[in-house]
Design a protein around this motif. Structure first.
Motif, PDB file in Angstrom:
ATOM      1  N   UNK A   2       0.832  -1.198   0.000  1.00 46.26           N
ATOM      2  CA  UNK A   2       0.000   0.000   0.000  1.00 46.26           C
ATOM      3  C   UNK A   2       0.871   1.254   0.000  1.00 46.26           C
ATOM      4  N   UNK A   3       0.251   2.378  -0.279  1.00 43.23           N
ATOM      5  CA  UNK A   3       0.952   3.656  -0.261  1.00 43.23           C
ATOM      6  C   UNK A   3       0.961   4.211   1.158  1.00 43.23           C
ATOM      7  N   UNK A   4       2.158   4.323   1.735  1.00 42.09           N
ATOM      8  CA  UNK A   4       2.300   4.853   3.082  1.00 42.09           C
ATOM      9  C   UNK A   4       2.863   6.265   3.091  1.00 42.09           C
ATOM     10  N   UNK A   5       3.517   6.659   1.991  1.00 39.06           N
ATOM     11  CA  UNK A   5       4.151   7.965   1.909  1.00 39.06           C
ATOM     12  C   UNK A   5       3.731   8.662   0.623  1.00 39.06           C
ATOM     13  N   UNK A   6       3.571   9.981   0.708  1.00 33.18           N
ATOM     14  CA  UNK A   6       3.274  10.786  -0.476  1.00 33.18           C
ATOM     15  C   UNK A   6       4.584  11.115  -1.179  1.00 33.18           C
ATOM     16  N   UNK A   7       4.546  11.252  -2.499  1.00 31.37           N
ATOM     17  CA  UNK A   7       5.770  11.663  -3.193  1.00 31.37           C
ATOM     18  C   UNK A   7       6.017  13.150  -2.965  1.00 31.37           C
ATOM     19  N   UNK A  17       4.417  10.990   5.593  1.00 28.81           N
ATOM     20  CA  UNK A  17       3.545   9.813   5.669  1.00 28.81           C
ATOM     21  C   UNK A  17       2.087  10.200   5.414  1.00 28.81           C
ATOM     22  N   UNK A  18       1.360   9.323   4.713  1.00 26.24           N
ATOM     23  CA  UNK A  18      -0.060   9.572   4.442  1.00 26.24           C
ATOM     24  C   UNK A  18      -0.952   8.470   5.023  1.00 26.24           C
ATOM     25  N   UNK A  19      -0.350   7.493   5.674  1.00 22.29           N
ATOM     26  CA  UNK A  19      -1.099   6.401   6.297  1.00 22.29           C
ATOM     27  C   UNK A  19      -0.507   6.155   7.692  1.00 22.29           C
ATOM     28  N   UNK A  20      -1.276   5.533   8.535  1.00 23.99           N
ATOM     29  CA  UNK A  20      -0.806   5.297   9.902  1.00 23.99           C
ATOM     30  C   UNK A  20       0.451   4.431   9.909  1.00 23.99           C
ATOM     31  N   UNK A  21       0.568   3.523   8.947  1.00 20.36           N
ATOM     32  CA  UNK A  21       1.751   2.670   8.887  1.00 20.36           C
ATOM     33  C   UNK A  21       3.009   3.503   8.622  1.00 20.36           C
ATOM     34  N   UNK A  22       2.885   4.510   7.772  1.00 23.98           N
ATOM     35  CA  UNK A  22       4.010   5.393   7.509  1.00 23.98           C
ATOM     36  C   UNK A  22       4.428   6.166   8.743  1.00 23.98           C
TER      37      UNK A  22
END
Length: 78
Positions: A2-7, A17-22
């Motif tokens: 999944x996407x965890x970080x924004x570019x 980070x854009x998700x809690x995992x990030x």
């Protein structure tokens, strides 16, 4: 994965980070660096080894979980 970080908008690499995992990975990395500097402050080689290893692992995770991957960006919308 999944996407965890924004570019980043400009340049090369990952952004915030854009998700809690990030956020969890980022906080764990920061805690590891702070812990290594506090616990291993008398042993420079051990502290350096922990920091280099933690940074390498963190970068691999960020590279693999950044939305759109890592490449040069000029600020346009993607």
């Amino acid at each position: 994965m999944a996407d965890w970080f924004a570019p980043k908008r400009y340049g090369y690499g990952g952004g915030v980070p854009i998700a809690w995992q990030g956020w969890v990975i980022t906080l764990a990395y920061v805690a590891t660096i702070i812990g290594a500097t506090q616990i291993l402050k008398t042993n420079g080689w051990a502290m350096g080894s922990v920091i280099v290893t933690a940074t390498a692992i963190f970068l691999v995770i960020v590279i693999k979980t950044t939305r759109g991957g890592w490449h040069w960006r000029w600020g346009g919308k993607e």
